[in-house]
Design a protein around this motif. Structure first.
Motif, PDB file in Angstrom:
ATOM      1  N   THR A  22       9.447  12.996  32.936  1.00  0.00           N
ATOM      2  CA  THR A  22       8.470  13.423  31.935  1.00  0.00           C
ATOM      3  C   THR A  22       9.012  14.599  31.130  1.00  0.00           C
ATOM      4  O   THR A  22       9.822  15.394  31.629  1.00  0.00           O
ATOM      5  N   THR A  76       6.152  10.848  28.007  1.00  0.00           N
ATOM      6  CA  THR A  76       6.028  12.186  27.425  1.00  0.00           C
ATOM      7  C   THR A  76       4.656  12.383  26.802  1.00  0.00           C
ATOM      8  O   THR A  76       3.885  11.441  26.610  1.00  0.00           O
ATOM      9  N   LYS A 123       0.137  11.779  31.420  1.00  0.00           N
ATOM     10  CA  LYS A 123       1.490  11.320  31.787  1.00  0.00           C
ATOM     11  C   LYS A 123       1.551  10.938  33.267  1.00  0.00           C
ATOM     12  O   LYS A 123       2.119   9.906  33.625  1.00  0.00           O
TER      13      LYS A 123
END
Length: 482
Positions: free
Chosen positions: A347, A249, A256
């Protein structure tokens, strides 16, 4: 959208597209033949490209590398396709049966200023951006191009102001037809663009008060390895899990995708499994090493993240990567997939590990949150929350907060005591857990990041300022001392 659609939309009456194994696609006209782009097509790629547009009765014939002929209609054009496989010298010819039309984007008719066979004009700016080692190219109507260099915006002073009609032409040359239709409808769209041998770019096209605009983010062709990124042993151990949910995250532009790419590449080198990635668009391209990797692009190979994730359960995966867990349905299926014996990477746009857990639970209605907390307490295995900081001397470095779900963390999630997670992380350093403040403080102590930069990136600023004072460091922001 089939990959050949982008070539077919350029063909005019009395022209032919020639596809030959080992050569670049050629557009044959009365004046001769010119390359449509500089990527060589293998015999297998040629077969796969034709299967995307072949009708059901011809698809199997092409897949078996047998001669075939069929018609295909796209964007009001009908083309005749003839496939003649001859081993490595396989070839195909595509001819147009009716007239062609100009590219249109959001009400503008865009006639390319260069012949279709030439390289798109925007590639010149992208090559310049690449040479500068910039991460993003920003084009706004009525403004000079700008790039993001080591985190800061920089105007390209030697370039001309991009006018609205020119902006339309720049974008129309690289935008796939289905994205043009989406932009016409909602004034936003995302897709990928590639300069063969240089880099791939994630493209967002939008509309604002100045007109059309676009941002192109560079995705290097070379995959950054986990070793080069310096991922900890505890983070790499997540790559050897057989099931569970692992989340990377951070804010937009925090790296990411690079971290996830490095982890997938590490798995590709150290395991023998089947990996499915679901992305919008496909960013880093993974080639087969020890693993079979199928990369699917939303809106091109599948309708949505949730649909592709649901279908993945029937595709015998060991590992599934979900590019973005945007909505409740996608999050719910991802958790279920992790619970059914698969390793799922995903994510979220959250800044800390604790806020990541909160965000997931808060996505669900109140009457389902208790159930989700229980599921998450058993399926969540780790969270890497990262942010990018400007390095001293240029470049950027990631500060990573890492959470690994122990029995104590699992109990806190189940009981809804998320606010206590940072305390457990503070005492869990032996398990490899790191708080964001500690990660930033280490970067400052290692003289990789200026104290002011770290202070701006931290979440708990009073605590971070106190940590700096133990080293005799005072942060100055404007006229204020913290």
């Amino acid at each position: 959208m089939a990959q050949l659609d982008k070539l077919i939309e350029k063909i005019q009456t009395n022209q032919e597209i020639i596809l030959e194994a080992g050569k670049a696609p050629m557009l044959k006209t009365d004046a001769g033949a010119t390359a449509m782009f500089n990527q060589l097509v293998s015999a297998l790629q040629l077969s796969n490209l034709l299967q995307e547009i072949a009708p059901a009765d011809s698809k199997a014939t092409v897949a078996q590398h047998k001669p075939a002929s069929f018609e295909y209609t796209f964007g009001g054009k009908t083309v005749a396709v003839v496939y003649a496989p001859e081993g490595a010298q396989a070839g195909a010819k595509i001819t147009l049966a009716n007239g062609a039309s100009k590219a249109s984007v959001s009400g503008y008719v865009c006639t390319p200023e260069v012949p279709p066979s030439d390289e798109p004009e925007i590639n010149r700016l992208l090559r310049k951006m690449f040479k500068m080692n910039s991460s993003d190219l920003h084009l706004t109507s009525g403004h000079k191009p700008m790039v993001r260099l080591h985190g800061d915006m920089k105007e390209l002073a030697d370039e001309e102001v991009v006018k609205q009609d020119h902006m339309c032409t720049l974008i129309a040359e690289i935008m796939p037809p289905h994205n043009a239709a989406q932009f016409d409808e909602i004034h936003d769209t995302d897709f990928a663009h590639e300069i063969v041998g240089l880099a791939r770019f994630r493209v967002n096209v939008f509309k604002d008060r100045y007109g059309m605009g676009t941002v192109l983010r560079q995705i290097p062709m070379e995959i950054v390895t986990a070793e080069k990124l310096g991922l900890s042993k505890e983070v790499l151990d997540l790559c050897f899990l057989t099931k569970g949910l692992v989340l990377v995250t951070g804010p937009t532009g925090s790296g990411k995708s690079t971290t996830l790419c490095a982890m997938v590449d590490y798995i590709n080198r150290h395991r023998k499994d089947h990996i499915i990635t679901i992305e919008d668009p496909i960013e880093f391209v993974h080639n087969k090493k020890n693993c079979l990797i199928n990369q699917r692009e939303v809106h091109v190979h599948t309708k949505s993240f949730s649909q592709a994730l649901r279908a993945a359960l029937r595709e015998d995966p060991d590992i599934v990567l979900v590019g973005e867990m945007r909505d409740l349905e996608t999050i719910a299926i991802a958790i279920e997939t992790a619970e059914t014996g698969h390793l799922v990477f995903g994510t979220l746009h959250t800044t800390t590990a604790a806020s990541t857990v909160d965000r997931i639970i808060d996505q669900f209605p109140a009457d389902r949150q208790s159930q989700i907390r229980t599921m998450l307490s058993t399926s969540l295995k780790g969270v890497v929350a990262q942010t990018l900081c400007k390095k001293i001397g240029g470049g950027r470095v990631a500060a990573m907060e890492t959470l690994f779900v122990t029995s104590a963390i699992s109990n806190l999630i189940r009981e809804g005591k998320i606010f206590q997670i940072p305390s457990i992380m503070q005492t869990g350093k032996k398990q490899g857990m790191v708080l964001l403040n500690d990660a930033l403080f280490k970067l400052v102590c290692d003289k990789q990041v200026e104290p002011q930069e770290a202070y701006m990136k931290c979440v708990d600023k009073p605590a971070f300022a106190a940590m700096l004072k133990t080293k005799g460091i005072t942060v100055k922001l404007g006229e204020m001392d913290e």
